[in-house]
Design a protein around this motif. Structure first.
Motif, PDB file in Angstrom:
ATOM      1  N   THR A   5       1.286  -0.992  -0.076  1.00  0.00           N
ATOM      2  CA  THR A   5      -0.253   0.398   0.175  1.00  0.00           C
ATOM      3  C   THR A   5       0.950   1.188  -0.398  1.00  0.00           C
ATOM      4  OG1 THR A   5      -1.385  -1.169   0.965  1.00  0.00           O
ATOM      5  CG2 THR A   5      -1.570   1.459   1.127  1.00  0.00           C
ATOM      6  N   CYS A   6       0.988   2.330  -0.887  1.00  0.00           N
ATOM      7  CA  CYS A   6       1.109   3.582  -1.061  1.00  0.00           C
ATOM      8  C   CYS A   6       0.274   4.292  -1.059  1.00  0.00           C
ATOM      9  CB  CYS A   6       1.789   3.829  -2.104  1.00  0.00           C
ATOM     10  SG  CYS A   6       3.143   5.214  -2.708  1.00  0.00           S
ATOM     11  N   ILE A   7       0.636   5.325   0.129  1.00  0.00           N
ATOM     12  CA  ILE A   7      -0.642   6.770  -0.030  1.00  0.00           C
ATOM     13  C   ILE A   7       0.693   7.691  -0.281  1.00  0.00           C
ATOM     14  CG2 ILE A   7      -2.205   7.675   1.575  1.00  0.00           C
ATOM     15  CD1 ILE A   7      -2.054   5.803   3.114  1.00  0.00           C
ATOM     16  N   ALA A   8      -0.293   8.826  -1.394  1.00  0.00           N
ATOM     17  CA  ALA A   8       0.423  10.055  -2.318  1.00  0.00           C
ATOM     18  C   ALA A   8      -0.902  10.963  -1.717  1.00  0.00           C
ATOM     19  CB  ALA A   8       0.722   9.594  -3.250  1.00  0.00           C
ATOM     20  N   ILE A   9      -0.292  12.147  -0.566  1.00  0.00           N
ATOM     21  CA  ILE A   9      -0.974  13.373  -0.634  1.00  0.00           C
ATOM     22  C   ILE A   9      -0.182  13.772  -0.882  1.00  0.00           C
ATOM     23  CG2 ILE A   9      -1.454  14.386   1.116  1.00  0.00           C
ATOM     24  CD1 ILE A   9      -2.104  12.424   3.686  1.00  0.00           C
ATOM     25  N   PHE A  39       1.691   8.345  10.419  1.00  0.00           N
ATOM     26  CA  PHE A  39       0.934   8.128   9.204  1.00  0.00           C
ATOM     27  C   PHE A  39       1.057   6.548   9.181  1.00  0.00           C
ATOM     28  CE2 PHE A  39       1.162  12.995   7.907  1.00  0.00           C
ATOM     29  CZ  PHE A  39      -0.087  13.145   8.089  1.00  0.00           C
ATOM     30  N   PRO A  40       0.463   6.250   8.548  1.00  0.00           N
ATOM     31  CA  PRO A  40       0.760   4.770   7.280  1.00  0.00           C
ATOM     32  C   PRO A  40       1.580   4.593   7.430  1.00  0.00           C
ATOM     33  CG  PRO A  40      -1.930   5.073   7.742  1.00  0.00           C
ATOM     34  CD  PRO A  40      -1.151   6.557   7.955  1.00  0.00           C
ATOM     35  N   THR A  43       3.212   6.149   3.688  1.00  0.00           N
ATOM     36  CA  THR A  43       2.459   7.635   2.973  1.00  0.00           C
ATOM     37  C   THR A  43       3.476   8.262   2.846  1.00  0.00           C
ATOM     38  OG1 THR A  43       0.712   7.481   4.852  1.00  0.00           O
ATOM     39  CG2 THR A  43       1.014   9.420   3.359  1.00  0.00           C
TER      40      THR A  43
END
Length: 58
Positions: A5-9, A39-40, A43
């Motif tokens: 999982t990769c979260i990009a903000i 953050f997780p 991220t």
């Protein structure tokens, strides 16, 4: 099978134009928040001026 999982903000804007710098300001505040409440894993916080090539890279 491993799921990664990769979260990009991505905050989009231009810090030099004050009416358009909110995206960068949000990224800055989120970075400060992450010091106390991380953050997780995976991220990524990034700021971008909105150039399509740079957005795709992020």
């Amino acid at each position: 099978m491993t799921i990664r999982t990769c979260i990009a903000i991505i905050g989009v804007g231009n810090d030099l134009r004050r009416d358009d710098g909110v995206g960068w300001a949000v990224i800055d505040r989120l970075g400060q928040r992450a010091a106390a409440r991380p953050f997780p894993a995976g991220t990524v916080l990034a700021a971008c001026d909105g150039d399509p090539v740079r957005l795709i890279g992020l």
